[in-house]
Design a protein around this motif. Structure first.
Motif, PDB file in Angstrom:
ATOM      1  N   MET A 298      62.266  55.638  78.051  1.00  0.00           N
ATOM      2  CA  MET A 298      62.979  54.668  77.224  1.00  0.00           C
ATOM      3  C   MET A 298      62.099  54.107  76.112  1.00  0.00           C
ATOM      4  SD  MET A 298      65.978  54.674  78.609  1.00  0.00           S
ATOM      5  CE  MET A 298      66.930  53.183  78.280  1.00  0.00           C
ATOM      6  N   ARG A 320      67.793  59.077  63.899  1.00  0.00           N
ATOM      7  CA  ARG A 320      66.672  58.170  63.678  1.00  0.00           C
ATOM      8  C   ARG A 320      65.364  58.881  63.341  1.00  0.00           C
ATOM      9  NH1 ARG A 320      67.182  53.956  68.367  1.00  0.00           N
ATOM     10  NH2 ARG A 320      69.378  54.469  68.460  1.00  0.00           N
ATOM     11  N   ILE A 346      73.377  62.551  82.808  1.00  0.00           N
ATOM     12  CA  ILE A 346      73.664  62.520  81.373  1.00  0.00           C
ATOM     13  C   ILE A 346      72.632  63.274  80.554  1.00  0.00           C
ATOM     14  CG2 ILE A 346      72.400  60.373  80.912  1.00  0.00           C
ATOM     15  CD1 ILE A 346      74.759  59.559  79.119  1.00  0.00           C
ATOM     16  N   MET A 426      67.950  45.784  60.337  1.00  0.00           N
ATOM     17  CA  MET A 426      67.592  45.159  61.600  1.00  0.00           C
ATOM     18  C   MET A 426      66.376  45.837  62.211  1.00  0.00           C
ATOM     19  SD  MET A 426      71.328  44.328  63.143  1.00  0.00           S
ATOM     20  CE  MET A 426      70.933  42.909  64.151  1.00  0.00           C
ATOM     21  N   LEU A 427      66.302  47.139  62.066  1.00  0.00           N
ATOM     22  CA  LEU A 427      65.170  47.840  62.662  1.00  0.00           C
ATOM     23  C   LEU A 427      63.900  47.570  61.882  1.00  0.00           C
ATOM     24  CD1 LEU A 427      66.553  51.362  63.602  1.00  0.00           C
ATOM     25  CD2 LEU A 427      66.160  49.435  65.097  1.00  0.00           C
TER      26      LEU A 427
ATOM     27  N   SER B 315      81.925  50.999  60.323  1.00  0.00           N
ATOM     28  CA  SER B 315      80.695  51.613  60.824  1.00  0.00           C
ATOM     29  C   SER B 315      81.052  52.952  61.419  1.00  0.00           C
ATOM     30  CB  SER B 315      80.040  50.748  61.891  1.00  0.00           C
ATOM     31  OG  SER B 315      78.954  51.452  62.482  1.00  0.00           O
ATOM     32  N   GLN B 316      80.121  53.897  61.321  1.00  0.00           N
ATOM     33  CA  GLN B 316      80.340  55.207  61.919  1.00  0.00           C
ATOM     34  C   GLN B 316      79.795  55.254  63.346  1.00  0.00           C
ATOM     35  OE1 GLN B 316      80.813  58.546  59.882  1.00  0.00           O
ATOM     36  NE2 GLN B 316      81.382  57.515  58.002  1.00  0.00           N
ATOM     37  N   ASP B 317      79.158  54.171  63.784  1.00  0.00           N
ATOM     38  CA  ASP B 317      78.498  54.217  65.099  1.00  0.00           C
ATOM     39  C   ASP B 317      79.229  53.333  66.111  1.00  0.00           C
ATOM     40  OD1 ASP B 317      76.918  54.393  67.271  1.00  0.00           O
ATOM     41  OD2 ASP B 317      75.072  53.772  66.275  1.00  0.00           O
ATOM     42  N   ARG B 320      77.789  50.947  68.992  1.00  0.00           N
ATOM     43  CA  ARG B 320      77.280  49.597  68.794  1.00  0.00           C
ATOM     44  C   ARG B 320      78.308  48.513  69.071  1.00  0.00           C
ATOM     45  NH1 ARG B 320      73.989  49.956  63.401  1.00  0.00           N
ATOM     46  NH2 ARG B 320      73.698  52.160  63.845  1.00  0.00           N
ATOM     47  N   LEU B 323      77.087  45.696  71.124  1.00  0.00           N
ATOM     48  CA  LEU B 323      76.148  44.851  70.383  1.00  0.00           C
ATOM     49  C   LEU B 323      76.900  43.805  69.565  1.00  0.00           C
ATOM     50  CD1 LEU B 323      73.050  44.777  69.523  1.00  0.00           C
ATOM     51  CD2 LEU B 323      73.806  46.058  67.522  1.00  0.00           C
ATOM     52  N   TRP B 324      77.926  44.247  68.873  1.00  0.00           N
ATOM     53  CA  TRP B 324      78.692  43.316  68.033  1.00  0.00           C
ATOM     54  C   TRP B 324      79.467  42.333  68.901  1.00  0.00           C
ATOM     55  CZ3 TRP B 324      80.495  48.427  65.589  1.00  0.00           C
ATOM     56  CH2 TRP B 324      79.516  48.916  64.733  1.00  0.00           C
ATOM     57  N   LYS B 327      76.885  39.865  69.827  1.00  0.00           N
ATOM     58  CA  LYS B 327      76.324  39.131  68.687  1.00  0.00           C
ATOM     59  C   LYS B 327      77.317  38.133  68.109  1.00  0.00           C
ATOM     60  CE  LYS B 327      74.172  40.027  64.184  1.00  0.00           C
ATOM     61  NZ  LYS B 327      73.701  41.064  63.259  1.00  0.00           N
ATOM     62  N   ARG B 358      85.719  59.117  68.536  1.00  0.00           N
ATOM     63  CA  ARG B 358      85.311  57.766  68.131  1.00  0.00           C
ATOM     64  C   ARG B 358      86.257  56.698  68.687  1.00  0.00           C
ATOM     65  NH1 ARG B 358      82.517  58.526  62.093  1.00  0.00           N
ATOM     66  NH2 ARG B 358      81.158  60.209  62.777  1.00  0.00           N
ATOM     67  N   LYS B 418      75.233  53.122  76.099  1.00  0.00           N
ATOM     68  CA  LYS B 418      74.093  54.015  76.167  1.00  0.00           C
ATOM     69  C   LYS B 418      73.146  53.793  74.996  1.00  0.00           C
ATOM     70  CE  LYS B 418      75.605  58.198  73.851  1.00  0.00           C
ATOM     71  NZ  LYS B 418      74.457  58.174  72.931  1.00  0.00           N
ATOM     72  N   ASP B 420      69.947  52.974  73.530  1.00  0.00           N
ATOM     73  CA  ASP B 420      68.665  53.046  74.213  1.00  0.00           C
ATOM     74  C   ASP B 420      67.872  51.767  73.982  1.00  0.00           C
ATOM     75  OD1 ASP B 420      66.732  53.600  71.813  1.00  0.00           O
ATOM     76  OD2 ASP B 420      68.546  54.775  71.533  1.00  0.00           O
ATOM     77  N   THR B 423      66.627  50.713  70.404  1.00  0.00           N
ATOM     78  CA  THR B 423      67.587  50.007  69.567  1.00  0.00           C
ATOM     79  C   THR B 423      67.794  48.593  70.047  1.00  0.00           C
ATOM     80  OG1 THR B 423      68.767  52.058  69.214  1.00  0.00           O
ATOM     81  CG2 THR B 423      69.933  50.041  68.687  1.00  0.00           C
ATOM     82  N   LEU B 427      66.868  45.704  67.723  1.00  0.00           N
ATOM     83  CA  LEU B 427      67.987  44.997  67.121  1.00  0.00           C
ATOM     84  C   LEU B 427      68.034  43.556  67.600  1.00  0.00           C
ATOM     85  CD1 LEU B 427      70.992  47.483  67.248  1.00  0.00           C
ATOM     86  CD2 LEU B 427      69.539  46.945  65.318  1.00  0.00           C
ATOM     87  N   GLU B 452      78.956  58.904  78.337  1.00  0.00           N
ATOM     88  CA  GLU B 452      78.825  58.746  76.889  1.00  0.00           C
ATOM     89  C   GLU B 452      79.188  57.311  76.536  1.00  0.00           C
ATOM     90  OE1 GLU B 452      77.639  60.824  74.775  1.00  0.00           O
ATOM     91  OE2 GLU B 452      78.142  59.802  72.916  1.00  0.00           O
TER      92      GLU B 452
END
Lengths: 524, 524
Positions: A298, A320, A346, A426-427, B315-317, B320, B323-324, B327, B358, B418, B420, B423, B427, B452
């Motif tokens: 990790m 990334r 996984i 953010m990163l 967002s394409q991800d 996350r 996370l949102w 947050k 997605r 997932k 990691d 991030t 973040l 996933e």
């Protein structure tokens, strides 16, 4: 009595030794017979090799049967002489010489880092790591190990992640044919000694890989022991002695890389300082400065440390790669992004399409990606660990990818990424990681962002990958000059030339399928 | 003279009005005729509505032809009276009453936020936004607009992103049938007035959606003007007057959501304070507190602001979403994660497989995902903007997904993500965002991370999605009790029951294909 020869374990005289002597980057071995009182593994023994312009001090090791050996990989052609030193009188002052001649055709020397993102062999030939993972292929049996070698001969892989120690884990419940230390499992080991036969077999397999053009990315420690042998929790002094022994035995193999751990962060009893120490120690004693890395589960190791030559990364997010390239300033190999297979975990259930997709994203963004395969089969022999045969569909596509990237500019690709601003800000708390890529705005305009992953080299070469997208077209403003344009189907492994001499504003029509790429190359 | 009726623009008497009066959450309209000197759009006009237990002050608006109107959405059954007020004598002190009766079957009232991740209608029915994007479907022509409505009737979509202003952009080069202000393009507008017919048509289309169970996520400002009309750069006072007029006209429509901007960060001339101000203004004057959001291109708006009810995200991800959720502490709708299609730009070239993937990732992780479609066609009519017909393959799969998630617990799913550690740590600079998910370790053990995307509710319901993975099995330690287990093929839209009453340690066999999911539901 000492004799200097090529490594007796090696049967590739034609490669490492010519009629005139030892070829450059070949393995020369001084072997001395001596009877010692006490523990022969604690004998101090080594040699100094001298050339008109160079000198090298090399440590030796005890190989059992009263034999003390020093191995040497000459890196300069011409006459070398050597003289041994020891704390045992019979091993002191033995002299000899070797004539180092030009390397044979397939001997390009050891690989090293030649830019913040690139590797090359010592003779300058670019090296693009296209690795696979066979953790303990060398600890099975001759039949299976020979099958693995035959499979590798048909595969695109030029790097192998493999371990010194045996593995106890799901699908890995067998005992190895031998042990690195005298004794019996699970914890009756004589850590003052080694078992030379164990390491001789390892060396045989490293040479088998060398002969097939495959680098051995040797995993020194791993946490998959489960109390079966305790090699993941040896005393600190034993770890140091083991590292010293490994360097003495193996450093003269030109295809050797040091991978200090697999999933170093899964060792509960080791500190970051322990890992720093191992790497610093080997950096100090390895005469050839072989590549050094450490692989995470990790949490990443701090790859900015000066003793790390390149990043060995586990991550499922290939997007990334540009971030890591910038953060660490070293080549990035995502050794483990998941394996093609169908197991219950996984990390080993990627469809072949996803495995290939991850390769394309990682390579296009300027990194390197590693393969592994974990299909359940009746024999319980999975490639990722025991090896043998490949059952999947990704390997031929990875071979196709390797050809594409070997044709790309040797300077490597500057990534055109799609990490969004949220991540980048953010990163990094700084500006875009794609600063370097801004020139490309001028060059390629609208195509700039409209990729899953992209890479370019100056204004001469552009590669755009679309992954699970299915564009019907892309528009480009080509730089001044004339360009050849290919549409690449990365899954069906076809390359269609769509323009021989395109220029200016240019629309490329695509077939509206998944897994496509566009390659734009300047006509010279 | 004033009369109180249901909105004359509405032809759904049977829905908003019963034989006995106005149904709860219906639209009641007071219409007053008056001749005024000066600009009628500057007349102060409104009404106070009173109920035994409630009162509401509602602003009116000028609708042209000497008609001043006040619209009211009663939220409490029973007798309401009203009295108008104005700075024009004829519009002062007009009185009337309405009888608010129970809502009809398909009227569940306006949607609001009921938990940090969930929406519900006013009557308590959970609302899962499954939206699509048809930016200016309402600014085409009757034939195309009616075709869009017929398509929507066959679709799974219950939310529509649509704009007030016309759009000038690739594939959008036509003039709208009318303009919101009197005048002529590109910049001869009388911003002191409005064009009531333009808004009447908008209202007709909002009601058309309401009748079909579709929320209108109305985009108040957008940057796709290109100088064609200048509606993206009106004077500050005009923006405020426009917002006030919109609220007066539209707030009584129960299916209305306020989306303050599409890609707010693409307006070069506006500050964050401008956006704060718009949202605060509407929050202050909207009597019904309709949902308020603002949609980003790259940089997220600060969705923690108290005037934001939920996150409207590009967002394409999708990974996350957790996370949102953490947050911002509000429901997350990823309105734009890319659209199914084949155009030349990255936001509109997803394969249907990726669009559906997605959706599954976003929904499983406790969020909501929006659809759009951008297939090039000879007519140049793309669903994402002009609409008409759907040509893709994702919509039926999204309908299948909607059914699955409508059967999930109304409390919503806690994500098992997932992302990691790299991030998460970078973040957040804190511990895992999946803190809430730790309970699941106890519950589901090895299945915990081997997804996933996953979501669960207490120890009663678990949903695991595998995307491009192809597992042949998964192992679970089920909580105490008995569980029904289904294997879901999200692409082929099949649900296979693999166990009726599983318990304890349980291995689920999967077919080794892509796009699979597992659903585990406690037997009650």
């Amino acid at each position: 009595m000492c004799i200097g020869i090529e490594n007796e374990n090696s049967d590739d005289l034609e490669k490492n030794k010519t009629a005139y002597g030892i070829e450059k980057w070949g393995l020369f071995e001084v072997s001395c017979q001596a009877q010692v009182s006490g523990n022969p593994y604690e004998v101090e023994f080594g040699a100094e090799f001298r050339h008109a312009k160079h000198a090298a001090k090399v440590s030796g090791f005890y190989d059992g049967d009263g034999l003390f050996k020093v191995r040497f990989m000459p890196q300069t052609e011409g006459e070398w002489t050597y003289i041994t030193h020891s704390d045992v009188r019979d091993l002191v002052g033995q002299r000899g010489s070797l004539n180092c001649v030009a390397p044979s055709t397939n001997n390009h020397g050891p690989v090293s880092v030649v830019s913040p993102s690139r590797f090359a062999y010592a003779d300058g030939l670019p090296y693009l790591p296209v690795g696979t993972t066979c953790y303990v292929w060398n600890l099975q049996n001759d039949e299976l190990e020979e099958q693995t070698l035959r499979t590798l001969e048909q595969s695109p892989f030029n790097k192998m992640r493999m371990a010194v120690f045996p593995k106890r884990y799901t699908f890995n419940t067998n005992e190895p044919p031998g042990y690195p230390f005298p004794g019996t499992p699970s914890n009756h080991w004589d850590f003052r000694c080694f078992n030379p036969g164990y390491f001789q077999h390892l060396e045989k397999r490293i040479l088998d890989l060398q002969r097939r053009g495959i680098e051995a990315d040797l995993i020194i420690f791993h946490p998959y022991d489960s109390g079966a042998w305790g090699f993941d929790r040896m005393p600190a002094k034993v770890n140091d002695r083991y590292l010293t022994y490994l360097v003495a035995r193996l450093a003269a193999f030109r295809n050797l890389w040091w991978s200090f751990a697999n999933e170093y962060d899964l060792f509960p009893e080791r500190t970051m300082q322990d890992w720093d120490h191992y790497m610093q120690l080997v950096q100090h004693i390895d005469p050839y400065n072989h590549l050094r890395s450490i692989h995470n589960c990790m949490a990443f190791y701090d790859h900015t440390q000066p003793w790390v030559t390149h990043c060995s990364v586990q991550s499922q997010d290939l997007h990334r790669v540009p971030l890591w390239l910038k953060k660490y300033g070293k080549p990035v190999i995502v050794d483990e992004c998941g394996y093609e297979g169908d197991i219950h975990m996984i990390w080993g259930d990627l469809s072949p399409e996803e495995m290939v997709l991850r390769f394309w994203v990682g390579f296009t963004l300027g990194g390197y990606v590693g393969h592994g395969e974990t299909y359940v089969n009746p024999e319980g022999v999975l490639w990722w660990s025991k090896d043998g045969q490949l059952h999947g569909e990704s390997a031929p596509r990875i071979a196709f990818l390797r050809k594409i990237f070997e044709q790309a500019p040797a300077a490597g690709l500057t990534p055109i990424g799609k990490l969004d601003n949220e991540t980048i800000n953010m990163l990094e708390k700084t500006t875009s990681i794609f600063d370097q890529g801004r020139d490309v705005d001028r060059i390629i305009a609208e195509g700039r962002w409209n990729v899953e992953a992209g890479g370019y080299c100056g204004d001469d070469y552009f590669l755009f990958y679309f992954g699970m997208r299915q564009p019907g077209s892309r528009n480009f403003n080509l730089p001044p000059g004339s360009f050849r344009i290919d549409v690449i189907d990365t899954w069906n492994m076809t390359i269609e030339s769509v323009a021989e001499s395109a220029s200016g504003a240019y629309t490329i029509t695509l077939p509206g399928r998944k897994y496509m790429a566009i390659r734009i190359v300047r006509n010279l």
